[in-house]
Scaffold this motif. Structure first.
Motif, PDB file in Angstrom:
ATOM      1  N   THR A  66      14.322   9.739 -10.451  1.00 21.89           N
ATOM      2  CA  THR A  66      14.405   9.615  -8.992  1.00 21.89           C
ATOM      3  C   THR A  66      14.200  10.958  -8.324  1.00 21.89           C
ATOM      4  O   THR A  66      13.453  11.083  -7.338  1.00 21.89           O
ATOM      5  CB  THR A  66      15.764   9.022  -8.585  1.00 21.89           C
ATOM      6  OG1 THR A  66      15.883   7.701  -9.130  1.00 21.89           O
ATOM      7  CG2 THR A  66      15.900   8.958  -7.076  1.00 21.89           C
ATOM      8  N   GLY A  86       7.858   2.256  -5.527  1.00 22.66           N
ATOM      9  CA  GLY A  86       8.796   2.694  -4.497  1.00 22.66           C
ATOM     10  C   GLY A  86       9.060   1.536  -3.550  1.00 22.66           C
ATOM     11  O   GLY A  86       8.154   1.064  -2.868  1.00 22.66           O
ATOM     12  N   ARG A  87      10.295   1.073  -3.506  1.00 25.63           N
ATOM     13  CA  ARG A  87      10.661  -0.092  -2.708  1.00 25.63           C
ATOM     14  C   ARG A  87      11.354   0.316  -1.411  1.00 25.63           C
ATOM     15  O   ARG A  87      12.126   1.269  -1.371  1.00 25.63           O
ATOM     16  CB  ARG A  87      11.621  -0.992  -3.502  1.00 25.63           C
ATOM     17  CG  ARG A  87      11.060  -1.541  -4.804  1.00 25.63           C
ATOM     18  CD  ARG A  87      10.277  -2.794  -4.583  1.00 25.63           C
ATOM     19  NE  ARG A  87       9.972  -3.479  -5.844  1.00 25.63           N
ATOM     20  CZ  ARG A  87       9.336  -4.630  -5.924  1.00 25.63           C
ATOM     21  NH1 ARG A  87       8.948  -5.253  -4.820  1.00 25.63           N
ATOM     22  NH2 ARG A  87       9.078  -5.178  -7.101  1.00 25.63           N
ATOM     23  N   THR A  88      11.084  -0.443  -0.341  1.00 24.98           N
ATOM     24  CA  THR A  88      11.796  -0.261   0.917  1.00 24.98           C
ATOM     25  C   THR A  88      13.089  -1.071   0.879  1.00 24.98           C
ATOM     26  O   THR A  88      13.349  -1.818  -0.074  1.00 24.98           O
ATOM     27  CB  THR A  88      10.948  -0.721   2.102  1.00 24.98           C
ATOM     28  OG1 THR A  88      10.781  -2.151   2.030  1.00 24.98           O
ATOM     29  CG2 THR A  88       9.564  -0.064   2.081  1.00 24.98           C
ATOM     30  N   CYS A 122      -0.684   4.767  -1.686  1.00 20.04           N
ATOM     31  CA  CYS A 122       0.184   4.548  -0.524  1.00 20.04           C
ATOM     32  C   CYS A 122      -0.028   3.127   0.012  1.00 20.04           C
ATOM     33  O   CYS A 122      -1.103   2.807   0.520  1.00 20.04           O
ATOM     34  CB  CYS A 122      -0.122   5.571   0.562  1.00 20.04           C
ATOM     35  SG  CYS A 122       0.074   7.285   0.024  1.00 20.04           S
ATOM     36  N   GLU A 156      10.979  11.879  -5.849  1.00 18.39           N
ATOM     37  CA  GLU A 156      11.232  12.253  -4.458  1.00 18.39           C
ATOM     38  C   GLU A 156      10.853  13.694  -4.156  1.00 18.39           C
ATOM     39  O   GLU A 156      10.653  14.061  -3.004  1.00 18.39           O
ATOM     40  CB  GLU A 156      12.714  12.022  -4.137  1.00 18.39           C
ATOM     41  CG  GLU A 156      13.100  10.547  -4.149  1.00 18.39           C
ATOM     42  CD  GLU A 156      14.568  10.309  -3.865  1.00 18.39           C
ATOM     43  OE1 GLU A 156      15.333  11.303  -3.841  1.00 18.39           O
ATOM     44  OE2 GLU A 156      14.950   9.139  -3.676  1.00 18.39           O
ATOM     45  N   VAL A 179       6.867  -3.115  -1.497  1.00 15.31           N
ATOM     46  CA  VAL A 179       6.367  -1.943  -2.215  1.00 15.31           C
ATOM     47  C   VAL A 179       5.697  -1.002  -1.212  1.00 15.31           C
ATOM     48  O   VAL A 179       4.711  -1.365  -0.574  1.00 15.31           O
ATOM     49  CB  VAL A 179       5.363  -2.348  -3.312  1.00 15.31           C
ATOM     50  CG1 VAL A 179       4.795  -1.100  -3.994  1.00 15.31           C
ATOM     51  CG2 VAL A 179       6.031  -3.248  -4.341  1.00 15.31           C
ATOM     52  N   ALA A 180       6.250   0.203  -1.065  1.00  9.54           N
ATOM     53  CA  ALA A 180       5.696   1.190  -0.145  1.00  9.54           C
ATOM     54  C   ALA A 180       4.771   2.165  -0.853  1.00  9.54           C
ATOM     55  O   ALA A 180       3.882   2.745  -0.225  1.00  9.54           O
ATOM     56  CB  ALA A 180       6.810   1.964   0.552  1.00  9.54           C
ATOM     57  N   ALA A 181       4.969   2.371  -2.155  1.00 11.11           N
ATOM     58  CA  ALA A 181       4.151   3.325  -2.908  1.00 11.11           C
ATOM     59  C   ALA A 181       4.154   2.945  -4.378  1.00 11.11           C
ATOM     60  O   ALA A 181       5.134   2.388  -4.889  1.00 11.11           O
ATOM     61  CB  ALA A 181       4.683   4.749  -2.744  1.00 11.11           C
ATOM     62  N   TRP A 199      13.528   3.353  -6.606  1.00  7.40           N
ATOM     63  CA  TRP A 199      12.360   3.358  -7.493  1.00  7.40           C
ATOM     64  C   TRP A 199      12.656   2.511  -8.722  1.00  7.40           C
ATOM     65  O   TRP A 199      13.768   2.537  -9.257  1.00  7.40           O
ATOM     66  CB  TRP A 199      12.039   4.783  -7.945  1.00  7.40           C
ATOM     67  CG  TRP A 199      11.589   5.677  -6.845  1.00  7.40           C
ATOM     68  CD1 TRP A 199      12.378   6.504  -6.086  1.00  7.40           C
ATOM     69  CD2 TRP A 199      10.250   5.835  -6.369  1.00  7.40           C
ATOM     70  NE1 TRP A 199      11.600   7.168  -5.170  1.00  7.40           N
ATOM     71  CE2 TRP A 199      10.297   6.785  -5.309  1.00  7.40           C
ATOM     72  CE3 TRP A 199       9.028   5.285  -6.725  1.00  7.40           C
ATOM     73  CZ2 TRP A 199       9.153   7.190  -4.626  1.00  7.40           C
ATOM     74  CZ3 TRP A 199       7.893   5.678  -6.042  1.00  7.40           C
ATOM     75  CH2 TRP A 199       7.954   6.621  -5.010  1.00  7.40           C
ATOM     76  N   VAL A 206      11.079   4.806   1.287  1.00 11.00           N
ATOM     77  CA  VAL A 206      11.475   4.308  -0.029  1.00 11.00           C
ATOM     78  C   VAL A 206      12.977   4.512  -0.214  1.00 11.00           C
ATOM     79  O   VAL A 206      13.493   5.612  -0.031  1.00 11.00           O
ATOM     80  CB  VAL A 206      10.703   5.030  -1.151  1.00 11.00           C
ATOM     81  CG1 VAL A 206      11.253   4.672  -2.515  1.00 11.00           C
ATOM     82  CG2 VAL A 206       9.217   4.693  -1.069  1.00 11.00           C
ATOM     83  N   ARG A 224      -0.387   8.993  -6.365  1.00  8.80           N
ATOM     84  CA  ARG A 224       0.266   7.959  -5.562  1.00  8.80           C
ATOM     85  C   ARG A 224      -0.751   7.085  -4.841  1.00  8.80           C
ATOM     86  O   ARG A 224      -1.725   7.575  -4.272  1.00  8.80           O
ATOM     87  CB  ARG A 224       1.182   8.635  -4.532  1.00  8.80           C
ATOM     88  CG  ARG A 224       1.850   7.692  -3.538  1.00  8.80           C
ATOM     89  CD  ARG A 224       2.929   8.413  -2.751  1.00  8.80           C
ATOM     90  NE  ARG A 224       2.404   9.450  -1.874  1.00  8.80           N
ATOM     91  CZ  ARG A 224       3.166  10.264  -1.132  1.00  8.80           C
ATOM     92  NH1 ARG A 224       4.486  10.171  -1.203  1.00  8.80           N
ATOM     93  NH2 ARG A 224       2.613  11.178  -0.362  1.00  8.80           N
TER      94      ARG A 224
END
Length: 241
Positions: free
Chosen positions: A16, A220-222, A122, A20, A227-229, A131, A128, A120
């Motif tokens: 993580t 990468g989850r919101t 996007c 980040e 899925v944001a990334a 992960w 996010v 990445r």
């Protein structure tokens, strides 16, 4: 209701932190191997290109390997690509690479130590909040061993994002061999050694990136679970916190 992922797929504290930090210019991503006094610094995040994923199904894998190329040339079946189990909204998405520098000396010669920290795709603009590892469609979460990180292999140190619906056409330029030797392929050259293949009949793309020996795919989850990334790391080696 806030998204709650499966603990078996969740990124641990070290992963993580890496995920980040890798896309934060100026951040220290640890120190150079065997030299705790020299930091590995994130020098920038570069947008390489954009790519089309009309099917919403995404392959994250090597675009070829030697055995597959040989079989493809002879009209034999090849292994299926590693398609992610998660689907994304059909659309056009940015491909970005995070670069680091960690100068080092080797046999009296100085090197800048520039490396790709992560790549990445996007997907969305939402922040996010968590992960998790991205499984392939043929991978069973119940068969994961504790600490296991499913990954794709890449003998030639090249990975790719590609629309799964157009995989056969998009990967074809990477599977052209004559008498066992690769021939020049008809691809679009992008910065930093990346390549792009377009399938205009399906309006779909494949984009390559550096992936040393392959890589782990992270989602990468919101807070809503979207899925944001989608990020690929190649072992997160070369730096230590």
């Amino acid at each position: 209701m806030a998204w709650v992922g499966d603990a078996r797929l969740a990124a641990g504290p070290e992963a993580t932190w890496y995920l980040e930090t890798a896309f934060t210019p100026g951040a220290h991503l640890g120190t150079v191997y065997d030299d705790p006094t020299t930091p590995v610094v994130v020098t920038g995040v570069e947008e390489v290109t954009s790519m089309r994923v009309p099917s919403g199904r995404l392959v994250v894998d090597a675009p070829w390997d030697d055995d597959d190329a040989w079989r493809y040339e002879r009209g034999l079946l090849t292994r299926p690509p590693r398609e992610l189990a998660v689907c994304i909204p059909p659309g056009v998405y940015r491909v970005e690479i995070a670069w680091t520098a960690g100068p080092y000396e080797f046999f009296g010669e100085r090197f800048d130590g520039v490396e790709c920290a992560a790549t990445r795709l996007c997907i969305g603009d939402g922040p996010v909040v968590g992960w998790e590892m991205g499984l392939g469609v043929d991978e069973d979460i119940d068969r994961l061993q504790p600490g296991e990180e499913p990954r794709f292999g890449a003998d030639a140190n090249v990975g790719c994002f590609a629309d799964a619906g157009a995989w056969t056409t998009l990967s074809a330029p990477f599977r052209t061999y004559v008498d066992g030797s690769p021939v020049p392929r008809d691809t679009e050259q992008l910065p930093d050694g990346c390549e792009r293949v377009r399938d205009e009949s399906q309006r779909a793309d494949l984009v390559t990136f550096t992936a040393e020996s392959g890589g782990v795919v992270w989602l990468g989850r919101t807070k809503t679970g979207d899925v944001a990334a989608i990020v690929v790391t190649s072992g997160m080696a070369g730096a230590k916190a």
